[in-house]
Write an enzyme that holds these catalytic residues in place. Structure first.
Site, PDB file in Angstrom:
ATOM      1  N   ASP A 174     -27.108 -18.796   3.000  1.00  0.00           N
ATOM      2  CA  ASP A 174     -27.821 -19.479   1.910  1.00  0.00           C
ATOM      3  C   ASP A 174     -27.736 -18.830   0.674  1.00  0.00           C
ATOM      4  O   ASP A 174     -26.449 -17.612   0.748  1.00  0.00           O
ATOM      5  CB  ASP A 174     -29.122 -20.000   2.310  1.00  0.00           C
ATOM      6  CG  ASP A 174     -30.103 -20.352   1.135  1.00  0.00           C
ATOM      7  OD1 ASP A 174     -29.273 -21.109   0.608  1.00  0.00           O
ATOM      8  OD2 ASP A 174     -31.046 -19.757   1.118  1.00  0.00           O
TER       9      ASP A 174
ATOM     10  N   ASP B  72     -28.781 -19.600  -2.838  1.00  0.00           N
ATOM     11  CA  ASP B  72     -30.099 -19.300  -4.167  1.00  0.00           C
ATOM     12  C   ASP B  72     -31.302 -18.824  -3.564  1.00  0.00           C
ATOM     13  O   ASP B  72     -31.850 -19.274  -2.870  1.00  0.00           O
ATOM     14  CB  ASP B  72     -30.682 -20.383  -4.361  1.00  0.00           C
ATOM     15  CG  ASP B  72     -29.051 -21.095  -5.486  1.00  0.00           C
ATOM     16  OD1 ASP B  72     -28.779 -20.776  -5.882  1.00  0.00           O
ATOM     17  OD2 ASP B  72     -29.588 -22.686  -5.557  1.00  0.00           O
TER      18      ASP B  72
END
Length: 253
Positions: free
Chosen positions: A10, A12
């Site tokens: 991932d 953010d």
């Protein structure tokens, strides 16, 4: 037990604290540029993170927190324009070096490269945001280190739906049991677990109270030699920072 073949990251909150230090101020800059008196402070933005995707977050804000705003007739285009402006400001902040990677991230990615471990990005943020973060922290060619960039609207259903993980693994011709995911939020782990991928969590200020009961390991950050992580859930197998050896142990556990 299947061999670990790929790391799925991932972006953010996982690679960098981009939500607090990047996306939030970029949204505010876009609002000001558009002549809007909206301001998303850190507390409000924490609530808006219940929804993934920038355009979706703007709509959620107007539905739940700013219900008096009179929506223009071309509302979808209005939101799309605001989000495009926000992305430009985000890229500007990145280019200025305002958003560093979290502890241990660069070290783990470089180790994975050195040992020929396949990698992918699996995120709901836009592809240009991914490019901005990678090139401004890891170097101009760093995007090529990742076999697949699964980002933005490439699938209709965003996290917590598993679709983005399913798509990335399909592109890489991998099975869930051959991968491990790195996430930081409840929506993120709901997505990875629904895709049947083991998951390591590194929390941040916005996600520290999320439910990570389905994670395989929960840390405050990835740690560095001499800068130990804090284990919040799971077994670190005697390690004090996250390296590829520990990742493989978590995958095999």
């Amino acid at each position: 037990m299947a061999e670990l073949k790929a790391l799925l990251f991932d972006v953010d909150g996982t690679l960098a604290d981009t939500e607090r230090d990047g996306h939030r101020p970029a949204f505010n800059m876009a609002f000001e540029a558009a002549g809007l008196d909206w301001n998303w402070d850190e507390a409000l933005y924490g609530e808006l993170l219940a929804v993934t995707g920038g355009k979706e977050r703007i709509k959620y804000y107007l539905e739940k927190f700013n219900t008096d705003f009179e929506k223009p007739e071309n509302f979808d285009e209005f939101v799309k324009g605001l989000h495009a402006s926000k992305t430009e400001f985000y890229n500007q902040l990145m280019a200025e070096g305002r958003i560093p990677l979290r502890p241990g991230v660069e070290r783990l990615i470089n180790e994975a490269r050195d040992k020929n471990m396949r990698m992918a990005v699996v995120t709901t943020t836009t592809p240009s945001n991914v490019t901005a973060l990678l090139t401004n922290t890891l170097g101009a060619d760093s995007e090529s280190w990742f076999e697949v960039i699964a980002a933005g609207d490439i699938v209709p259903a965003k996290k917590p739906a598993p679709d983005i993980y399913d798509w990335a693994m399909e592109q890489m011709d991998l099975k869930p049991e051959e991968c491990i995911a790195f996430e930081d939020s409840e929506n993120g782990i709901k997505s990875s677990v629904a895709a049947k991928v083991k998951t390591i969590i590194t929390i941040n200020g916005y996600t520290q109270n999320d439910d990570f009961s389905t994670a395989d390991l929960v840390l405050d950050n990835m740690g560095e030699p001499g800068q130990s992580f804090k284990v919040l859930m799971g077994d670190s197998h005697g390690h004090d920072y996250l390296d590829l050896e520990l990742v493989k142990k978590i995958h095999q556990a």
